[in-house]
Structures are given as C-alpha cells and as structure tokens.
Design an enzyme around this catalytic site. Sequence first.
Site, PDB file in Angstrom:
ATOM      1  N   ALA A   1      -4.555   4.801 -21.321  1.00  0.00           N
ATOM      2  CA  ALA A   1      -4.616   4.832 -20.336  1.00  0.00           C
ATOM      3  C   ALA A   1      -3.505   4.081 -19.103  1.00  0.00           C
ATOM      4  CB  ALA A   1      -6.173   4.394 -19.745  1.00  0.00           C
ATOM      5  N   ASP A   2      -3.751   4.006 -18.107  1.00  0.00           N
ATOM      6  CA  ASP A   2      -2.834   3.639 -16.414  1.00  0.00           C
ATOM      7  C   ASP A   2      -3.399   3.371 -14.996  1.00  0.00           C
ATOM      8  OD1 ASP A   2      -0.411   2.367 -16.201  1.00  0.00           O
ATOM      9  OD2 ASP A   2      -0.344   4.056 -14.561  1.00  0.00           O
ATOM     10  N   THR A   3      -3.932   2.406 -15.072  1.00  0.00           N
ATOM     11  CA  THR A   3      -4.963   2.412 -13.613  1.00  0.00           C
ATOM     12  C   THR A   3      -3.999   1.707 -12.943  1.00  0.00           C
ATOM     13  OG1 THR A   3      -6.747   2.071 -15.228  1.00  0.00           O
ATOM     14  CG2 THR A   3      -6.992   1.217 -12.803  1.00  0.00           C
TER      15      THR A   3
END
Length: 197
Positions: free
Chosen positions: A69-71
């Site tokens: 994931a990348d937020t």
Amino acid sequence: MRRIILASASPRRKELLKQLIGDNFIVYPSSYEEPSQLDLNPEELLIKHSIEKARDVAKHFDSGLIISADTSVLYNGEVLGKPSSPENADEMLKKLNGKKFRVVTGLTVLDLDSAQEISEYESTDIWMSEMNAEQISAYIRTGEPLDKAGAFAAQGKGAVLVERVEGDFFNAVGLPLFRLGKILERFGVSVFDEEFS
C-alpha cells in the site's frame, strides 16, 4: 494455509493487518524508491507505487500473496507525503488547519501462485479542526507528525485534530481494511476462515 506477505515496514499497517488476519503473515519491506515526478494523477501515482512495492518484494518469494500500500494526503490537488523536517510539518499542518482534505491509499495484492495482481485505491474525506500556532508547534514537538503523510496521525495524538471522517477510517491510518478484505476474497481468502481465528 496461504503465505501472506506484507510489503511494508509501517507499524500501523502491521497492526491493521493483524486485526484482520492475526499473526498469520510475514513482514518483508520493499526497497522500491518512489520517484517524485511521474506524469500521473494522484490516485494513479499511489496505485503505481503500491504495484512497484509488491513487485519488488515478489522477487524474494516463489509463492504466496503479497499486500502492499501507499498512502498520501491530498489537498487542493497537491500530494502531501511525509514531511522532510519540523518546518515542513508546520507548513503542511497550516495548510490543512480547519480544512477538509482526502487521504488516498493505493492498494495492491499480488498472487505469486497465479501471477494475478489486483490494484485499487481507497479515498477517505477528513475534516481537521482549527488549531492556533502554539497548538501546531506543540503537536510537532511530540514527534508524531514527522513520519506521517500530511504530518498527522488519525490513530495517535492527531485524533484530537480530526473533527469528522467520511469513508473508511482504517484507510486514513494507512490500510483500507474493507477494500483489502474484498480483494482477498477474490483470491479465495476469507478473513473469517478458521486459519485466521
């Protein structure tokens, strides 16, 4: 039991995944370096980063499901990642002060056994309360904002800054659990299976 690999060093993501499937996963952080300038919209950029993280970790395993994931925080079309300094954190918090903004996560699940990959994004709207300059400085002095996208943590002391959340709260922390659960189901993995209890 399927081997599940979390491609992240984030303690928050680790805790969230543990909430979903217990200790039934291993952590293997990606060494992917995110390029700062790519000609993509923010959602596409975050998905691309999550894909590249998953693929980077995939080189080290021959089977299993990789979750990455990348937020980031998006405000007025600008992507606010992790602040580079306390001064940078101060700038970010002043931008978000009393405003509505979005937390967007690009999410990828890569199945090494079938060579299938599913990537989606989740978006959560957040309204931040108004703070005066001293409150912003005091919050920065806690150190919490310095390794968080947008310079605040909804699950930490920053919780007192969050007036309202619309959407998946867990996404605001860094891992959209509802969407992740749906993607895992598409790979034949249910979080309600006995193996995860």
